[in-house]
Scaffold this active site. Sequence first.
Site, PDB file in Angstrom:
ATOM      1  N   GLY A 145       2.781   1.946  10.752  1.00 16.65           N
ATOM      2  CA  GLY A 145       3.726   3.054  10.589  1.00 16.65           C
ATOM      3  C   GLY A 145       4.489   3.413  11.848  1.00 16.65           C
ATOM      4  CG  HIS A 199      -5.631   1.791   5.347  1.00 17.18           C
ATOM      5  ND1 HIS A 199      -5.162   2.736   6.227  1.00 17.18           N
ATOM      6  CD2 HIS A 199      -4.608   0.930   5.125  1.00 17.18           C
ATOM      7  CE1 HIS A 199      -3.903   2.450   6.518  1.00 17.18           C
ATOM      8  NE2 HIS A 199      -3.540   1.359   5.861  1.00 17.18           N
ATOM      9  CD  GLU A 233      -3.319  -2.789   7.540  1.00 15.65           C
ATOM     10  OE1 GLU A 233      -2.222  -3.070   7.054  1.00 15.65           O
ATOM     11  OE2 GLU A 233      -3.875  -1.698   7.374  1.00 15.65           O
ATOM     12  CG  ASN A 265      -1.662   1.269   1.440  1.00 17.36           C
ATOM     13  OD1 ASN A 265      -1.812   2.055   0.508  1.00 17.36           O
ATOM     14  ND2 ASN A 265      -2.157   1.492   2.657  1.00 17.36           N
ATOM     15  CE  LYS A 294       0.512   3.453   4.767  1.00 15.17           C
ATOM     16  NZ  LYS A 294       0.363   3.571   6.203  1.00 15.17           N
ATOM     17  CD  GLU A 314      -2.632   5.427   6.850  1.00 12.10           C
ATOM     18  OE1 GLU A 314      -2.666   5.507   5.613  1.00 12.10           O
ATOM     19  OE2 GLU A 314      -1.657   4.965   7.478  1.00 12.10           O
ATOM     20  CB  SER A 374       5.577  -2.036  11.828  1.00  9.06           C
ATOM     21  OG  SER A 374       5.181  -0.708  12.081  1.00  9.06           O
TER      22      SER A 374
HETATM   23  C1  PEP Z   1      -0.595   0.016   6.045  1.00 10.90           C
HETATM   24  O1  PEP Z   1      -0.569   1.140   5.582  1.00 10.90           O
HETATM   25  O2  PEP Z   1      -1.555  -0.712   5.827  1.00 10.90           O
HETATM   26  C2  PEP Z   1       0.538  -0.431   6.849  1.00 10.90           C
HETATM   27  C3  PEP Z   1       0.475  -1.604   7.401  1.00 10.90           C
HETATM   28  O3  PEP Z   1       1.610   0.436   6.975  1.00 10.90           O
HETATM   29  P1  PEP Z   1       3.062   0.074   7.607  1.00 10.90           P
HETATM   30  O4  PEP Z   1       3.512  -1.207   6.963  1.00 10.90           O
HETATM   31  O5  PEP Z   1       3.918   1.237   7.227  1.00 10.90           O
HETATM   32  O6  PEP Z   1       2.881  -0.079   9.075  1.00 10.90           O
END
Ligand code: PEP
Length: 241
Positions: free
Chosen positions: A171, A96, A165, A9, A11, A98, A204
């Site tokens: 992040g 998601h 998630e 992803n 973003k 976000e 992460s």
């Molecule tokens: C995500 O944006 O779905 C995500 C898991 O980000 P990151 O891997 O940077 O934690």
Amino acid sequence: MRKIVIAGNWKMYKTQRESSEFLQAFMPQLESTPQEREVVLCPPFTALSAMSTSLHGSSVQLGAQNIHWENSGAYTGEISGEMLTELGVRYAIVGHSERRQYFGETDETVNKRLIAAQRHGLIPILCVGETKQERDADETEALISNQLAKDLVGVDQKKLVIAYEPIWAIGTGDTCEALEANRVIGLIRSQLKVADVPIQYGGSVKPNNIDELMSQPEIDGVLVGGASLEPDSFARIVNYK
Ligand code: PEP
């Protein structure tokens, strides 16, 4: 056999030019990737067209980061299923954290987007997960259960990917322990009607934790943000051991 789906992803990162530079470095590293691993890249909408051309005939699939529930209309800033499928997009991330946190997505709009994605023949990747506060208050299971109950109304589970998630892991560099991710994903699976829905872990994921995560029996892939932006790092994740 459950499918393994590894998705990046991006973003709001990468211009069209940067996306093409990524592919030049990334694609040669997939030569010995086992075929049963589905690799998906979800760039910003502006890079979809060029990436679709570059990926034509390759094993890498394209995903979008969102999809609107209507086929067309006065919805400034949104994108429709037809606009995505015309470009060869096969997956769409929906719900998601976000989007839920910064753009007011609710379980109701997430549900509508899931149904729209499937109506257009796209496979939605539904994201669910708890905040740190909810985890500390022992609300993880109830929260996820509630999200699944509301988000999946009328959704065909045979054409679906779910990503667990935990929001506190996204992040932050604070990855969920592999065993704990495995446990929660097992709980998610126990609530589904279809046994072989691929369920990813996201939060992460890095080259140094992918092997352990993928060794867990319930984890069918990963949704990767930051570590999918750099070709060598995402290639190492896709080529997990
Ligand atoms: C995500 O944006 O779905 C995500 C898991 O980000 P990151 O891997 O940077 O934690």
